[in-house]
Design a protein around this motif. Sequence first.
Motif, PDB file in Angstrom:
ATOM      1  N   GLY A  95      -2.195  21.380 -14.782  1.00  0.00           N
ATOM      2  CA  GLY A  95      -2.420  20.695 -13.501  1.00  0.00           C
ATOM      3  C   GLY A  95      -3.719  19.907 -13.486  1.00  0.00           C
ATOM      4  O   GLY A  95      -3.785  18.799 -12.957  1.00  0.00           O
ATOM      5  N   ILE A  96      -4.737  20.483 -14.092  1.00  0.00           N
ATOM      6  CA  ILE A  96      -6.029  19.805 -14.182  1.00  0.00           C
ATOM      7  C   ILE A  96      -5.891  18.544 -15.030  1.00  0.00           C
ATOM      8  O   ILE A  96      -6.368  17.475 -14.672  1.00  0.00           O
ATOM      9  CB  ILE A  96      -7.110  20.737 -14.764  1.00  0.00           C
ATOM     10  CG1 ILE A  96      -7.405  21.883 -13.799  1.00  0.00           C
ATOM     11  CG2 ILE A  96      -8.397  19.968 -15.070  1.00  0.00           C
ATOM     12  CD1 ILE A  96      -8.258  22.987 -14.381  1.00  0.00           C
ATOM     13  N   ALA A  97      -5.216  18.668 -16.188  1.00  0.00           N
ATOM     14  CA  ALA A  97      -5.041  17.531 -17.079  1.00  0.00           C
ATOM     15  C   ALA A  97      -4.252  16.416 -16.395  1.00  0.00           C
ATOM     16  O   ALA A  97      -4.606  15.241 -16.514  1.00  0.00           O
ATOM     17  CB  ALA A  97      -4.331  17.975 -18.350  1.00  0.00           C
ATOM     18  N   ALA A  98      -3.201  16.783 -15.660  1.00  0.00           N
ATOM     19  CA  ALA A  98      -2.405  15.775 -14.960  1.00  0.00           C
ATOM     20  C   ALA A  98      -3.232  15.080 -13.885  1.00  0.00           C
ATOM     21  O   ALA A  98      -3.154  13.854 -13.718  1.00  0.00           O
ATOM     22  CB  ALA A  98      -1.175  16.434 -14.334  1.00  0.00           C
ATOM     23  N   LYS A  99      -4.051  15.842 -13.161  1.00  0.00           N
ATOM     24  CA  LYS A  99      -4.892  15.267 -12.100  1.00  0.00           C
ATOM     25  C   LYS A  99      -5.922  14.283 -12.676  1.00  0.00           C
ATOM     26  O   LYS A  99      -6.177  13.233 -12.102  1.00  0.00           O
ATOM     27  CB  LYS A  99      -5.608  16.385 -11.348  1.00  0.00           C
ATOM     28  CG  LYS A  99      -6.572  15.905 -10.293  1.00  0.00           C
ATOM     29  CD  LYS A  99      -7.304  17.055  -9.659  1.00  0.00           C
ATOM     30  CE  LYS A  99      -8.375  16.522  -8.732  1.00  0.00           C
ATOM     31  NZ  LYS A  99      -9.283  17.559  -8.280  1.00  0.00           N
ATOM     32  N   LEU A 100      -6.507  14.639 -13.819  1.00  0.00           N
ATOM     33  CA  LEU A 100      -7.554  13.800 -14.408  1.00  0.00           C
ATOM     34  C   LEU A 100      -7.018  12.744 -15.362  1.00  0.00           C
ATOM     35  O   LEU A 100      -7.769  11.883 -15.809  1.00  0.00           O
ATOM     36  CB  LEU A 100      -8.571  14.685 -15.150  1.00  0.00           C
ATOM     37  CG  LEU A 100      -9.324  15.689 -14.267  1.00  0.00           C
ATOM     38  CD1 LEU A 100     -10.219  16.568 -15.132  1.00  0.00           C
ATOM     39  CD2 LEU A 100     -10.136  14.980 -13.209  1.00  0.00           C
ATOM     40  N   GLY A 101      -5.741  12.830 -15.703  1.00  0.00           N
ATOM     41  CA  GLY A 101      -5.155  11.836 -16.607  1.00  0.00           C
ATOM     42  C   GLY A 101      -5.607  11.997 -18.045  1.00  0.00           C
ATOM     43  O   GLY A 101      -5.800  11.028 -18.760  1.00  0.00           O
ATOM     44  N   VAL A 102      -5.806  13.251 -18.467  1.00  0.00           N
ATOM     45  CA  VAL A 102      -6.228  13.540 -19.836  1.00  0.00           C
ATOM     46  C   VAL A 102      -5.209  14.481 -20.468  1.00  0.00           C
ATOM     47  O   VAL A 102      -4.421  15.121 -19.776  1.00  0.00           O
ATOM     48  CB  VAL A 102      -7.645  14.178 -19.856  1.00  0.00           C
ATOM     49  CG1 VAL A 102      -8.686  13.236 -19.287  1.00  0.00           C
ATOM     50  CG2 VAL A 102      -7.663  15.497 -19.114  1.00  0.00           C
ATOM     51  N   PRO A 103      -5.190  14.608 -21.791  1.00  0.00           N
ATOM     52  CA  PRO A 103      -4.261  15.520 -22.441  1.00  0.00           C
ATOM     53  C   PRO A 103      -4.534  16.973 -22.068  1.00  0.00           C
ATOM     54  O   PRO A 103      -5.683  17.362 -21.862  1.00  0.00           O
ATOM     55  CB  PRO A 103      -4.496  15.317 -23.934  1.00  0.00           C
ATOM     56  CG  PRO A 103      -5.263  14.050 -24.054  1.00  0.00           C
ATOM     57  CD  PRO A 103      -5.968  13.838 -22.774  1.00  0.00           C
ATOM     58  N   ALA A 104      -3.482  17.760 -21.968  1.00  0.00           N
ATOM     59  CA  ALA A 104      -3.635  19.188 -21.646  1.00  0.00           C
ATOM     60  C   ALA A 104      -4.296  19.906 -22.814  1.00  0.00           C
ATOM     61  O   ALA A 104      -4.985  20.846 -22.671  1.00  0.00           O
ATOM     62  CB  ALA A 104      -2.283  19.820 -21.327  1.00  0.00           C
TER      63      ALA A 104
END
Length: 104
Positions: A95-104
């Motif tokens: 969820g954090i990666a999706a919010k920030l637009g970075v790879p998980a």
Amino acid sequence: MVTVEVDSARVESRLAAGELRCPSCVGGVLAGWGYARSRRVVGTAGSVRPRRSRCRTCAVTHVLLPVTLLLRRAYAAEVIWEALAAKAAGVGHRGIAAKLGVPA
């Protein structure tokens, strides 16, 4: 690495005036010594090319890193802070990666 303010013009004027001290020796003054390699940092516009400096006394070189960047990190301090705050709020890594637009 030496942490300096974000304003590159101010850093240049401080280098020229001899206001930056060497962290490696006592009493050394840093002078301009080119630039470090260009690198991409997530959270900044474009690539970043930090200023290099060299001590006039001990001849050790240092990279002058703006306070908005963290040593050996590919993300700006603001992006890292957002990720930590989301984790503290209970959000998972995907969820954090999706919010920030970075790879998980």
